[in-house]
Write a protein that holds these residues in place. Structure first.
Motif, mmCIF file in Angstrom:
data_model
loop_
_atom_site.group_PDB
_atom_site.id
_atom_site.type_symbol
_atom_site.label_atom_id
_atom_site.label_comp_id
_atom_site.label_asym_id
_atom_site.label_seq_id
_atom_site.Cartn_x
_atom_site.Cartn_y
_atom_site.Cartn_z
ATOM 1 N N PRO A 46 0.815 -1.224 0.000
ATOM 2 C CA PRO A 46 0.000 0.000 0.000
ATOM 3 C C PRO A 46 0.848 1.274 0.000
ATOM 4 O O PRO A 46 0.527 2.242 -0.688
ATOM 5 C CB PRO A 46 -0.815 -0.088 1.293
ATOM 6 C CG PRO A 46 -0.827 -1.523 1.641
ATOM 7 C CD PRO A 46 0.463 -2.089 1.130
ATOM 8 N N PHE A 47 1.931 1.262 0.738
ATOM 9 C CA PHE A 47 2.819 2.426 0.767
ATOM 10 C C PHE A 47 3.449 2.668 -0.601
ATOM 11 O O PHE A 47 3.500 3.799 -1.079
ATOM 12 C CB PHE A 47 3.913 2.213 1.820
ATOM 13 C CG PHE A 47 4.910 3.334 1.865
ATOM 14 C CD1 PHE A 47 4.553 4.568 2.370
ATOM 15 C CD2 PHE A 47 6.190 3.146 1.391
ATOM 16 C CE1 PHE A 47 5.471 5.604 2.418
ATOM 17 C CE2 PHE A 47 7.113 4.177 1.425
ATOM 18 C CZ PHE A 47 6.755 5.409 1.941
ATOM 19 N N ILE A 48 3.898 1.624 -1.250
ATOM 20 C CA ILE A 48 4.525 1.747 -2.563
ATOM 21 C C ILE A 48 3.518 2.246 -3.592
ATOM 22 O O ILE A 48 3.845 3.088 -4.442
ATOM 23 C CB ILE A 48 5.153 0.402 -2.991
ATOM 24 C CG1 ILE A 48 6.337 0.078 -2.076
ATOM 25 C CG2 ILE A 48 5.599 0.425 -4.440
ATOM 26 C CD1 ILE A 48 6.880 -1.317 -2.224
ATOM 27 N N VAL A 49 2.289 1.770 -3.526
ATOM 28 C CA VAL A 49 1.249 2.226 -4.455
ATOM 29 C C VAL A 49 0.965 3.711 -4.246
ATOM 30 O O VAL A 49 0.860 4.472 -5.218
ATOM 31 C CB VAL A 49 -0.044 1.389 -4.282
ATOM 32 C CG1 VAL A 49 -1.206 2.012 -5.016
ATOM 33 C CG2 VAL A 49 0.185 -0.035 -4.755
ATOM 34 N N LEU A 50 0.868 4.149 -2.993
ATOM 35 C CA LEU A 50 0.631 5.567 -2.716
ATOM 36 C C LEU A 50 1.781 6.438 -3.208
ATOM 37 O O LEU A 50 1.561 7.519 -3.752
ATOM 38 C CB LEU A 50 0.404 5.787 -1.222
ATOM 39 C CG LEU A 50 -0.923 5.274 -0.673
ATOM 40 C CD1 LEU A 50 -0.957 5.443 0.836
ATOM 41 C CD2 LEU A 50 -2.079 6.007 -1.310
ATOM 42 N N VAL A 51 3.005 5.979 -3.040
ATOM 43 C CA VAL A 51 4.162 6.729 -3.528
ATOM 44 C C VAL A 51 4.130 6.802 -5.053
ATOM 45 O O VAL A 51 4.407 7.854 -5.640
ATOM 46 C CB VAL A 51 5.483 6.094 -3.035
ATOM 47 C CG1 VAL A 51 6.686 6.659 -3.756
ATOM 48 C CG2 VAL A 51 5.622 6.285 -1.541
ATOM 49 N N GLY A 52 3.762 5.724 -5.709
ATOM 50 C CA GLY A 52 3.659 5.721 -7.168
ATOM 51 C C GLY A 52 2.608 6.689 -7.676
ATOM 52 O O GLY A 52 2.837 7.418 -8.647
ATOM 53 N N ILE A 53 1.467 6.720 -7.029
ATOM 54 C CA ILE A 53 0.396 7.645 -7.419
ATOM 55 C C ILE A 53 0.856 9.089 -7.204
ATOM 56 O O ILE A 53 0.636 9.952 -8.065
ATOM 57 C CB ILE A 53 -0.897 7.347 -6.636
ATOM 58 C CG1 ILE A 53 -1.487 6.015 -7.088
ATOM 59 C CG2 ILE A 53 -1.909 8.459 -6.818
ATOM 60 C CD1 ILE A 53 -2.616 5.513 -6.222
#
Length: 57
Positions: free
Chosen positions: A36-43
């Motif tokens: 979830p953290f990686i997805v938020l950083v990507g967005i």
């Protein structure tokens, strides 16, 4: 907003690792806790890049 994100991501990883049946499950729990953290950083990066591109034009 920050407290909402922290509340949603509250998972007792230590307890899951303690009750893990084997090592592969532990690796899966660790990876799953970071996704979830990686997805938020990507967005966030995509939005930033898009805004900078728009600003140049």
């Amino acid at each position: 907003m920050r407290s909402l994100i922290i509340f949603l991501q509250q998972v007792n990883v230590e307890q899951k690792l303690k009750d893990a049946p084997d090592g592969q499950y532990q690796i899966g729990v660790l990876i799953g806790s970071f996704v979830p953290f990686i997805v938020l950083v990507g967005i966030a990066y995509a939005l930033y890049y898009r805004a900078k591109k728009k600003e140049k034009n």
